[in-house]
Design a protein around this motif. Structure first.
Motif, PDB file in Angstrom:
ATOM      1  N   ARG A 230       0.768  -1.184   0.100  1.00 20.38           N
ATOM      2  CA  ARG A 230       0.082   0.016  -0.110  1.00 20.38           C
ATOM      3  C   ARG A 230       0.828   1.190   0.101  1.00 20.38           C
ATOM      4  N   THR A 310      -4.201   5.891  -3.538  1.00 18.25           N
ATOM      5  CA  THR A 310      -3.577   4.977  -2.836  1.00 18.25           C
ATOM      6  C   THR A 310      -3.297   4.015  -4.134  1.00 18.25           C
ATOM      7  N   PRO A 319      -7.569  -3.275  -1.184  1.00 27.23           N
ATOM      8  CA  PRO A 319      -8.148  -2.685   0.069  1.00 27.23           C
ATOM      9  C   PRO A 319      -9.787  -2.503  -0.197  1.00 27.23           C
ATOM     10  N   ASP A 396      -7.865  -0.524   4.562  1.00 25.18           N
ATOM     11  CA  ASP A 396      -7.811  -1.960   5.142  1.00 25.18           C
ATOM     12  C   ASP A 396      -8.658  -1.892   6.516  1.00 25.18           C
ATOM     13  N   ASN A 401      -4.091  -3.447   8.699  1.00 27.76           N
ATOM     14  CA  ASN A 401      -3.152  -2.505   8.795  1.00 27.76           C
ATOM     15  C   ASN A 401      -3.165  -1.225   9.520  1.00 27.76           C
ATOM     16  N   THR A 404      -3.348   2.196   6.970  1.00 27.28           N
ATOM     17  CA  THR A 404      -4.294   2.052   6.000  1.00 27.28           C
ATOM     18  C   THR A 404      -5.669   2.088   6.787  1.00 27.28           C
ATOM     19  N   GLY A 405      -5.792   1.525   8.197  1.00 22.67           N
ATOM     20  CA  GLY A 405      -6.757   1.440   8.623  1.00 22.67           C
ATOM     21  C   GLY A 405      -7.190   2.315   9.811  1.00 22.67           C
TER      22      GLY A 405
END
Lengths: 425, 301
Positions: A230, A310, A319, A396, A401, A404-405
Motif C-alpha cells: 500500500r 492509494t 483494499p 484496510d 493494517n 491504512t486502517g
C-alpha cells in the motif's frame, strides 16, 4: 572508527509507551531505565538533584527527568506525552511517557498510537484501577502487538508474591472479558530499581526477565504496516527543469508489503492501472520498496494520480473502497459527538467529509459492558460508530493494517482533532 | 508476511521525509528555519532528498542576530548556491533599529531572546504558514513534549497544556487565518543519530564543528569565543585553545568544547564518550529551570 561505535550504526528501533493510572510511577520508571542504563548525562542529573532538593524531596525525584513543563513540575503530574531516547548495545529505544489522568487521555492515545509495545503500570498497593483498564483497552484497540503489565512499588508490599499473583489474576479476568491476548507481567520497583534494568534480589520467586532484557529481545512486529503493498500518495514530484522535463514521481511512505520494478499497480479509488518503471529515493534506484520506507515511484504510463490516492499491487488482495463504514473511536473533545454531526475525515493522506450515521455502542470501562442506546459521546468515551463519507474511502481493516486502517476526525469549526478512529469495516 | 529488517537511521530518515512531504502538501507557504547548525543542515539535506529531482519547495529563512561566526554565513551562502534555493534573512539588528525590541545590556547580554520577535515579524511579513525547524525532542525537556506538527496561535504562541492530539502519522495542519504551524521533521533523532547520519551521508559540515585553535575565555565553567559581541569581565582572561562547537548558535550563547576531533568519526567517538548533554553548553537554557518552555510559549524556535 572503533568497532563499538560502528556497531551503533545498524541497530533496530523499538518504540514503546508507558501508561497507567496517576501516581503509578510511570515517570519514575523511565527515570530508572535511563539512570540504570547510564543514559542520563551529568548536567541532567545535577539539574534533577538540585530541583529535588529545592522541592524538599528526600530522594532524587527521577520523575523530574521527564516532567518538563512548568505546570507538570508544579502539580507533580504528567499532562502531555514526553518522548525520551536511549540505547543499549542491543537496541535503540524511543519512549513515549504518557499521562495517567483521565482528562489527558488524548495525549496517552497520541503516545501509544505509534508504539510497538505498551507498558501498563499498576501500583501493587492499589491493583487494577479504572485507568489500568482504560489504557489496556486503548492499547489493545490500537493494535499494539505486545502489552507488558509492570506491577510497580513491590517494595511497598514487602515484595509479596501473593500480592503479585492476586493482581495478575484480577488483570487476567479483565483482559479475558475484553478479549485482550498476549499480556506479560513483571513485578518491579521503579524507585528501588528491582527488575527494571537489574534482576531483583528481593523477589527470588519471580523467574522471568527484568524489564529491560525483555525490551531488548521482544520480537519487533511489522511496524504499523500490513502484509500487502500500500502506498498512500502524499505528493506528486514534477520538476520544472529541462533535464527532468518529463519526470513525474509519486511520493509516499510504504504502508505494507513490497513492490518491485515491473510490478503491475492499480490506483485507487480510480482503478486505473500501470507498471512500475522505477523506484528511487534521491536518484538512487531501489530494487524493492517496503514498509516503512519513503520512496518515489515512476510509472510507465501517464495516468491521473494525485495526493490522497492509494497505489496497490494488481496481483494482491485489494483494499476496501466504501462510503459506509464502522469505526472504533476514542473521543477527545469537550464538545460531545452527536449522531448526524459532520466532521472532516482524514486518513494518512486522503481527506473527505463524513457524517456520524449512528453510535452503535459504547464500552463502559467500569463494568466492561457494551452499552447500546447511547445518545452522545463525551470526552474520553470509547465507542463504535457508523460513518458515512462524501467520497469513497480506500482502506484496510485496522486489524490488517495500522496505517491504512486508521483515520482521525477533525471538527470543521475549530480545526481540532476530535477523535482517533480504527476502521472495522 | 514480509518482515524487512531496517536500521534505526533508515527508519528515522523515512519518517522525516514523510513529515517534510506532508508539510509541502498541507501548507501554502512553508519555510525552513536555517540556523547554520547541524540540525537545520540535516533537515535541509532531508528536504533535498524528499523532493529530488525537483528543487526544494521551501525557501530557507535565517534569523541573523548579527552575532554570527563568519564560517556560519559562508557555509549558508555556499549551501544556498549549491541547492539553488531561495534565502530570506530576518535581521535582529533591524528589529533593534526599528525599535521593535530592546537590546539587553551587561555581561550576559544576548540577542537570543530577541530573535523571537524578528522571527514572528518575518513569518508575518512573508505570510509563511509553516516554519520547519530542526528541533529535536532529546535536546531539552520542553522540546520533549513537541508534536511533529505544532500549532501556533495568531500571536505565534505555543500552548503546551492543550496541544492537538497527534495520532499515528496523520498530521492535522488545519488552521485559522493568522495562525501558523511549526513542523519538526527530526523530532525523534538524537544528537548521536544526527552525527551518524551525517557520517553515512557524508554531508559537508561547517569547519566550526571540527577542532581548531581559537581565542577563548572561561565563564561559569564554559569556554566562550573572545569576540567583541561578548563583553568580558576584568577577571576573564583570553587564552588560545583547541576547541570545537558542539552546537552552533549565536556567538554569545555558543559554548565551545575542548576537543581534538578532526573528523566525523572523531566526533562520533567523542559524543559516545560524553557525559554532558549538548545543551549543557548553551547559556540560553541556563537562565531558569523552564527557560526553554517560556521562550517556546512566546514563539521561539
Amino acid at each position: 572508527m572503533l568497532d563499538s561505535t560502528r556497531g551503533y550504526l545498524d541497530m533496530e528501533l523499538l518504540r514503546f509507551s508507558t501508561a497507567g493510572s496517576v501516581d503509578d510511577g510511570k515517570s519514575t520508571l523511565i527515570g530508572r531505565l535511563l539512570y540504570d542504563s547510564k543514559s542520563i548525562f551529568e548536567d541532567q542529573l545535577e539539574a534533577v538533584e538540585a530541583a529535588s532538593r529545592s522541592r524538599g524531596n528526600e530522594d532524587v525525584n527521577l520523575a523530574l527527568l521527564t516532567d518538563g513543563l512548568r505546570a507538570e513540575r508544579e502539580q507533580g503530574i504528567t499532562i502531555d506525552v514526553a518522548y525520551r531516547y536511549f540505547a543499549t548495545p542491543r537496541r535503540k529505544f524511543i519512549i513515549a511517557d504518557t499521562p495517567g489522568h483521565i482528562q489527558y487521555t488524548r495525549n496517552m492515545v497520541t503516545g501509544a498510537s505509534t508504539s510497538d509495545l505498551s507498558i501498563i503500570l499498576v501500583d501493587a498497593r492499589h491493583g487494577v484501577l479504572e485507568q489500568t483498564v482504560r489504557h489496556s483497552y486503548i492499547s489493545w484497540l490500537l493494535g499494539i502487538p505486545t502489552i507488558v503489565v509492570a506491577i510497580n512499588k513491590m517494595d511497598l508490599v514487602d515484595y509479596s508474591e501473593q500480592v503479585y499473583n492476586g493482581i495478575v489474576a484480577a488483570y487476567r479476568q479483565m483482559s479475558e472479558t475484553l478479549h485482550i491476548p498476549n499480556v506479560e507481567f513483571i513485578p518491579i520497583s521503579a524507585k528501588k530499581g528491582d527488575n527494571v534494568v537489574n534482576a531483583s534480589e528481593h523477589m527470588p520467586w519471580y523467574k522471568g526477565q527484568p524489564l529491560l532484557s525483555f525490551l531488548e529481545t521482544v520480537p519487533l512486529g511489522n511496524k504499523l504496516g500490513g502484509a500487502h503493498f500500500r502506498l498512500p500518495v502524499q505528493y506528486v514530484i514534477r520538476p520544472i527543469s529541462d533535464q527532468f522535463a518529463d519526470f513525474r514521481g509519486y511520493a509516499g511512505r510504504v504502508a505494507g508489503g513490497t513492490l518491485q520494478t515491473g510490478d503491475r499497480v492499480r490506483v485507487l479509488p480510480s482503478g486505473l492501472e500501470s507498471t512500475v518503471a522505477r523506484i528511487s529515493l534521491y536518484g538512487n534506484e531501489m530494487l524493492q520498496a517496503h514498509a516503512p520506507l519513503s520512496v518515489t515511484i515512476e510509472l510507465a504510463d501517464d495516468i491521473d494520480i494525485s495526493r490522497g490516492d492509494t497505489l496497490v499491487r494488481s496481483d494482491e488482495p485489494q483494499p476496501l473502497v466504501e462510503r459506509d463504514i464502522r469505526v472504533d473511536i476514542c473521543w477527545f473533545n469537550e464538545r460531545p459527538l452527536l449522531p448526524r454531526s459532520k466532521y472532516i475525515v482524514r486518513q494518512p493522506t486522503a481527506e473527505t467529509m463524513g457524517m456520524v450515521s449512528a453510535i452503535n455502542h459504547r464500552r463502559n470501562i467500569n463494568t466492561l459492558e457494551q452499552e447500546t442506546d447511547v445518545a452522545e459521546l463525551r470526552m474520553n468515551d470509547i465507542a463504535e460508530i457508523g460513518l458515512r463519507t462524501a467520497s469513497p474511502l480506500v482502506f484496510d481493516r485496522y486489524a490488517d493494517n495500522r496505517t491504512t486502517g486508521s483515520l482521525i476526525l477533525i471538527d470543521p469549526d475549530t480545526n481540532e482533532t476530535v477523535a482517533a478512529g480504527m476502521i472495522q469495516l | 508476511m514480509n518482515n524487512h529488517k531496517i536500521t534505526h537511521l533508515k527508519e528515522l530518515e523515512a519518517e522525516s521525509i514523510y513529515v517534510l512531504r506532508e508539510a509541502a502538501a498541507q501548507f501554502e507557504r512553508p519555510v525552513i528555519l536555517f540556523s547554520g547548525g547541524k540540525d537545520s543542515i540535516v533537515v535541509t539535506h532531508l528536504a533535498h532528498k524528499a523532493f529530488y529531482p525537483a528543487r526544494l519547495p521551501f525557501p530557507l529563512l535565517h534569523i541573523d542576530t548579527g552575532h554570527n561566526f563568519q564560517e556560519t554565513l559562508d557555509y549558508r551562502d555556499a549551501l544556498v548556491e549549491r541547492l539553488g534555493a531561495q534565502l530570506i534573512v530576518g535581521s535582529v539588528q533591524e528589529s533593534i533599529d526599528k525599535g521593535r525590541v530592546k537590546e539587553e545590556t551587561g555581561y550576559y547580554a544576548s540577542r537570543n531572546k530577541l530573535q523571537t520577535v524578528t522571527l514572528l515579524d518575518t513569518i508575518e511579513q512573508h505570510h509563511f504558514d509553516a516554519a520547519i525547524g530542526g528541533a529535536r525532542r532529546d535536546e531539552e525537556k520542553a522540546r520533549a513534549k513537541e508534536r511533529f506538527f505544532s500549532h501556533r496561535d495568531e500571536f505565534g504562541q505555543w500552548n503546551p497544556k492543550n496541544q492537538r492530539p497527534e495520532l499515528w502519522s496523520i498530521y492535522n495542519g488545519k488552521k485559522a487565518m493568522g495562525e501558523h504551524f511549526r513542523v519538526f521533521p527530526i523530532s525523534n533523532w538524537t544528537e548521536m543519530d544526527v552525527w551518524q547520519y551525517i557520517y553515512l551521508e557524508q554531508i559537508p559540515m561547517p569547519s566550526l564543528y571540527f577542532t581548531h585553535q581559537r581565542e577563548v575565555f572561561e565563564r561559569d565553567g564554559q569556554w566562550l569565543a573572545a569576540e567583541p559581541c561578548i563583553p568580558r569581565k576584568p577577571t576573564e582572561q583570553v587564552v588560545s585553545k583547541q576547541v570545537r562547537c558542539r552546537t552552533i548558535g549565536d556567538i554569545t550563547c555558543t559554548g565551545l568544547t575542548l576537543s581534538t576531533a578532526h573528523s566525523l568519526e572523531d566526533i562520533i567517538e567523542e559524543i559516545a564518550a560524553s557525559r554532558v548533554t549538548e545543551r549543557g553548553s548553551r547559556a540560553d537554557d541556563k537562565r531558569s529551570e523552564t527557560a526553554m518552555e517560556d521562550r517556546k510559549k512566546a514563539g521561539y524556535f
